[in-house]
Design a protein around this motif. Structure first.
Motif, mmCIF file in Angstrom:
data_model
loop_
_atom_site.group_PDB
_atom_site.id
_atom_site.type_symbol
_atom_site.label_atom_id
_atom_site.label_comp_id
_atom_site.label_asym_id
_atom_site.label_seq_id
_atom_site.Cartn_x
_atom_site.Cartn_y
_atom_site.Cartn_z
ATOM 1 N N ASP A 1 0.872 -1.166 0.000
ATOM 2 C CA ASP A 1 0.000 0.000 0.000
ATOM 3 C C ASP A 1 0.916 1.226 0.000
ATOM 4 O O ASP A 1 2.112 1.097 -0.260
ATOM 5 N N ILE A 2 0.384 2.382 0.313
ATOM 6 C CA ILE A 2 1.191 3.594 0.203
ATOM 7 C C ILE A 2 2.202 3.726 1.338
ATOM 8 O O ILE A 2 3.212 4.420 1.203
ATOM 9 N N SER A 3 1.969 3.033 2.471
ATOM 10 C CA SER A 3 2.790 3.374 3.633
ATOM 11 C C SER A 3 3.151 2.230 4.574
ATOM 12 O O SER A 3 4.270 2.198 5.079
ATOM 13 N N SER A 4 2.244 1.305 4.863
ATOM 14 C CA SER A 4 2.456 0.416 6.018
ATOM 15 C C SER A 4 3.714 -0.432 5.897
ATOM 16 O O SER A 4 4.487 -0.555 6.866
ATOM 17 N N SER A 5 3.974 -1.020 4.727
ATOM 18 C CA SER A 5 5.166 -1.860 4.570
ATOM 19 C C SER A 5 6.442 -1.017 4.575
ATOM 20 O O SER A 5 7.483 -1.450 5.078
ATOM 21 N N ARG A 6 6.374 0.177 4.013
ATOM 22 C CA ARG A 6 7.536 1.071 4.049
ATOM 23 C C ARG A 6 7.857 1.467 5.489
ATOM 24 O O ARG A 6 9.026 1.559 5.877
ATOM 25 N N ALA B 1 16.527 4.969 7.521
ATOM 26 C CA ALA B 1 15.149 5.071 8.013
ATOM 27 C C ALA B 1 14.564 6.442 7.694
ATOM 28 O O ALA B 1 13.414 6.554 7.260
ATOM 29 N N GLU B 2 15.365 7.487 7.890
ATOM 30 C CA GLU B 2 14.880 8.852 7.627
ATOM 31 C C GLU B 2 14.552 9.045 6.160
ATOM 32 O O GLU B 2 13.545 9.688 5.819
ATOM 33 N N PHE B 3 15.369 8.475 5.272
ATOM 34 C CA PHE B 3 15.112 8.593 3.833
ATOM 35 C C PHE B 3 13.777 7.942 3.468
ATOM 36 O O PHE B 3 12.981 8.497 2.703
ATOM 37 N N ILE B 4 13.524 6.743 4.006
ATOM 38 C CA ILE B 4 12.268 6.039 3.717
ATOM 39 C C ILE B 4 11.080 6.847 4.219
ATOM 40 O O ILE B 4 10.061 6.987 3.525
ATOM 41 N N LEU B 5 11.197 7.402 5.418
ATOM 42 C CA LEU B 5 10.097 8.176 5.984
ATOM 43 C C LEU B 5 9.820 9.431 5.168
ATOM 44 O O LEU B 5 8.658 9.794 4.933
ATOM 45 N N ARG B 6 10.885 10.103 4.741
ATOM 46 C CA ARG B 6 10.707 11.318 3.933
ATOM 47 C C ARG B 6 10.015 10.993 2.613
ATOM 48 O O ARG B 6 9.096 11.697 2.183
ATOM 49 N N HIS B 7 10.454 9.913 1.987
ATOM 50 C CA HIS B 7 9.837 9.491 0.723
ATOM 51 C C HIS B 7 8.377 9.086 0.940
ATOM 52 O O HIS B 7 7.499 9.433 0.134
ATOM 53 N N TYR C 1 2.553 10.145 0.556
ATOM 54 C CA TYR C 1 1.291 10.261 1.288
ATOM 55 C C TYR C 1 0.532 11.516 0.873
ATOM 56 O O TYR C 1 -0.705 11.504 0.768
ATOM 57 N N TYR C 2 1.248 12.583 0.623
ATOM 58 C CA TYR C 2 0.592 13.842 0.291
ATOM 59 C C TYR C 2 0.514 14.096 -1.216
ATOM 60 O O TYR C 2 0.080 15.163 -1.646
ATOM 61 N N SER C 3 0.908 13.108 -2.011
ATOM 62 C CA SER C 3 0.744 13.212 -3.462
ATOM 63 C C SER C 3 -0.654 12.786 -3.888
ATOM 64 O O SER C 3 -1.075 13.039 -5.010
ATOM 65 N N TYR C 4 -1.379 12.077 -2.987
ATOM 66 C CA TYR C 4 -2.714 11.563 -3.283
ATOM 67 C C TYR C 4 -3.630 11.852 -2.094
ATOM 68 O O TYR C 4 -3.153 12.072 -0.979
ATOM 69 N N PRO C 5 -4.942 11.806 -2.319
ATOM 70 C CA PRO C 5 -5.857 11.856 -1.165
ATOM 71 C C PRO C 5 -5.900 10.476 -0.506
ATOM 72 O O PRO C 5 -6.789 9.664 -0.739
ATOM 73 N N VAL C 6 -4.899 10.197 0.321
ATOM 74 C CA VAL C 6 -4.740 8.868 0.914
ATOM 75 C C VAL C 6 -5.749 8.673 2.043
ATOM 76 O O VAL C 6 -5.949 9.565 2.867
#
Length: 702
Positions: free
Chosen positions: A489-494, A510-516, A521-526
């Motif tokens: 999905d957009i976030s949980s596995s990342r 970890a910080e790079f993954i979170l930033r990405h 997350y804010y590129s779509y109406p998630v």
């Protein structure tokens, strides 16, 4: 006469346009069917993975696509139990199984049967006494009582005869679930239908072959006119009926939708149950069989509707509506009193004689008002309607959100099943899932595409936890599996991957993954999705509707499923979140549902709060204090503003611990108290609160 025909043709076309506008069109029907078939396949793959000897079928209006927003159709589910072997011929008897012989004789109502217990080791009938679920008749046959099904229905939401009704849940369709047993061969009483040929050569030979190959079900309910209501089992041909409904053209489907609207508006007002939608479906099928295919066109819709109403009137007058496949089964037997029959006959006659006026009175989906606008009887500005596009997008968004939640529900169910299993068993489940995809049909391949990445991530995180426990390192094999599941999905596995890196000290990764992830997350109406417990689905916004319409099923990959860590993944979980795995005291356990609340033994948190919490922790390690304060501010804002959070108590608990680390005990106390307002029992806030107050007391004493 010519003018009358021309007017009825014009009215039919306008009525067809209205039905098209409210979502009864070929595109919407196909998409509704596809999503419901995907959900059915997901359910059955889950049962296979967890070794449950059950197959579920989604039937009725939702799976057929013969519904609208305003009809509020429920979901009909047949849960097929395979632990009994129901046979019609001795050649079907199986060694070692509980075999039951289907009996249809002079004592059974047409369309119903008795089930006689057979010997499990020799193909013979058992005689003598048995148990409380069986009865021995005067011929010495041991017959299974249909009340036996009550054993499986104990504790159900609402029990209605042989079905479980799950009702009253805001934002969800009502679910009517029936438990049934399969019979491999077609019912003997349906043999005549297989040889019957309609005027338009419908049903086709291909449909008849399918009907012959799918057999039937037996459902635990007796006829209303039976002398032996506790012993009879209804013969169901639901799969054949679904096949027939899938073959209808759009005019036939629109005719059926109109029949259901008429039924709800005029024949069964105020929740009366006189004529069922299944009777209307049966009437429609009989009419299709008796007519040429050429009449079922949009410009003839009103005539087709009238023909169906005439057929329905005849059925009511004669107290007989023959089951389409088992014609000896009269669906109206014992259904009406003389007074009800007279009233229904009167109402149907009024509908036939004044069809236009009656159609204009239908409020469901504003059909009457929409038709008035189409006929230029009123100006459009008098009424506000959702546009055809808005309805299309709303239905799709609702269907896809429900599908996304179904994926989360089945994933959680599998994790609950694996709760006490070892790592090897998790991999075996993944291999089984891959085999289903490789050897199965297109539906199973789609189910694999959506479900497998979550299991990949869980397996990778479990491997990582094991290796971290041994040497504080993540094994290459674990990273391979975590990477394979990163697009679940957009976030949980990342976020789980970022948590693994955080737990082993790789803060920059970890910080790079979170930033990405935050950027995505804010590129779509998630929309947050949670399958842990039943809560109203997220609100469907205009932006979400548009995106669902554009991306179709692919939008499901753009949802944000809640993050779940099992206890086997504990070394990949920040210690602040580990408390959630032990949220229940002995007293709390009494208030937990044995199956539905298994998720409480895991650490579960909504994606966005967990993202900001991880950022807060990582920026602290990286000594990026400004970014750290921004992260905690975002966490607070998310908890306050986001109405779609499903684990708000957990988000408040981790925020409270952040406040403690910020040396703000009063704010931490407030967080824990707010958390307890969300969930009084089975909440780790009880522990945090005691710990916080204990610490404050020690400070005061010092």
């Amino acid at each position: 006469m010519f003018q009358e025909n021309a007017y009825r043709e014009h009215l039919s076309l306008m009525l067809s346009e209205v039905l098209n506008d409210i979502g009864v069109n070929e595109g919407m029907v196909v998409k509704r069917r596809r999503v419901n078939m995907h959900k059915e396949t997901l359910t059955n793959i889950r049962y296979k993975l967890t070794d449950k000897n059950i197959t579920e079928y989604n039937l009725g209006s939702q799976s057929e696509g013969t519904t609208t927003i305003g009809l509020h159709s429920d979901i009909d589910v047949v849960g097929c139990m395979h632990n009994y072997n129901i046979i019609q011929y001795w050649s079907e008897w199986e060694y070692g199984k509980e075999n039951y012989l289907m009996i249809q004789d002079e004592n059974t109502t047409p369309g119903y049967c008795f089930l006689q217990l057979l010997h499990p080791y020799v193909p013979l009938c058992l005689t003598g006494t048995h148990d409380e679920h069986h009865i021995t008749d005067r011929r010495g046959r041991i017959l299974l009582k249909n009340t036996f099904i009550n054993v499986f229905l104990q504790g159900a939401c609402q029990q209605h005869g042989p079905s479980i009704a799950d009702q009253g849940q805001p934002g969800f369709c009502d679910i009517d679930k029936v438990i049934a047993y399969p019979c491999k061969s077609r019912p003997q009483s349906a043999s005549g239908w297989l040889d019957r040929q309609g005027i338009g050569r419908w049903p086709t030979q291909e449909m008849r072959r399918y009907a012959a190959s799918t057999g039937c079900f037996v459902v635990a309910t007796g006829s209303k006119v039976s002398e032996y209501p506790e012993l009879e089992w209804r013969i169901s041909t639901s799969l054949t009926e679904r096949c027939l409904m899938f073959s209808l053209n759009i005019t036939q489907i629109r005719c059926y939708v109109l029949l259901k609207m008429i039924l709800k508006s005029f024949l069964n007002p105020q929740d009366e149950i006189n004529i069922s939608s299944f009777m209307c479906k049966t009437v429609l099928l009989h009419c299709i069989e008796k007519t040429e295919p050429s009449i079922w066109k949009d410009n003839n819709l009103l005539t087709c509707l009238t023909y169906c109403l005439l057929e329905l009137h005849s059925c009511v007058q004669n107290d007989c509506c023959s089951h389409f496949i088992i014609p000896e089964n009269n669906l109206m037997a014992g259904q009406f009193t003389a007074e009800t029959k007279h009233e229904l006959s009167k109402r149907i006659c009024e509908l036939i004689q004044n069809d236009r006026q009656q159609l204009l009175r239908i409020d469901i989906d504003d059909l009457g008002h929409r038709l008035q606008v189409k006929l230029n009887m009123v100006q459009h500005r008098v009424y506000y309607f959702m546009s055809s596009l808005e309805i299309h997008e709303h239905v799709l968004a609702t269907e896809y959100l429900n599908f996304a939640r179904a994926i989360s529900v089945h994933y959680n169910y599998i994790l609950n099943h694996l709760h006490n299993e070892n790592i090897r068993t998790i991999k075996q489940h993944i291999v089984k899932l891959m085999n289903f995809s490789d050897n199965g049909n297109r539906l199973e391949h789609v189910a694999f595409k959506f479900l497998a990445p979550f299991l990949f991530t869980t397996y990778g995180s479990t491997l990582a936890s094991s290796s971290i426990g041994e040497n504080n390192q993540v094994s290459p094999q674990a990273l391979v599996w975590l990477s394979a599941g990163v697009n679940s999905d957009i976030s949980s596995s990342r976020l789980k991957l970022a948590s693994v890196f955080y737990s082993t000290g790789y803060m920059e990764k970890a910080e790079f993954i979170l930033r990405h992830t935050e950027q995505q997350y804010y590129s779509y109406p998630v929309i947050p999705i949670c399958g842990c417990w039943k809560t109203p689905p997220p609100a469907v916004t205009a932006e979400l509707m548009r995106l669902c319409s554009e991306q179709s099923e692919n939008y499901i990959k753009k949802t944000a499923v809640c993050v779940r860590f099992t206890q086997k993944e504990i070394n990949c979980v920040p210690h602040e979140l580990q408390y959630e795995m032990f949220r229940s005291t002995q007293d709390d356990m009494i208030h937990r549902h044995k199956e539905l609340d298994c998720w409480m033994d895991s650490a579960v948190v909504d994606s966005l709060p967990f993202l900001y919490f991880l950022q807060y922790k990582i920026y602290s390690h990286l000594q990026m204090y400004q970014e750290q304060q921004q992260a905690i501010s975002k966490l607070i804002r998310t908890i306050v503003i986001d109405v779609n959070l499903r684990h708000r108590e957990t988000a408040l608990n981790i925020l409270g611990q952040c406040m403690e680390q910020e040396n703000r005990p009063q704010q931490a106390l407030k967080c824990y108290l707010l958390s307890l307002q969300q969930r009084t029992r089975n909440n780790a806030a009880n522990f945090h609160l005691c710990k916080l107050l204990s610490g404050l007391i020690v400070r005061l004493q010092a």
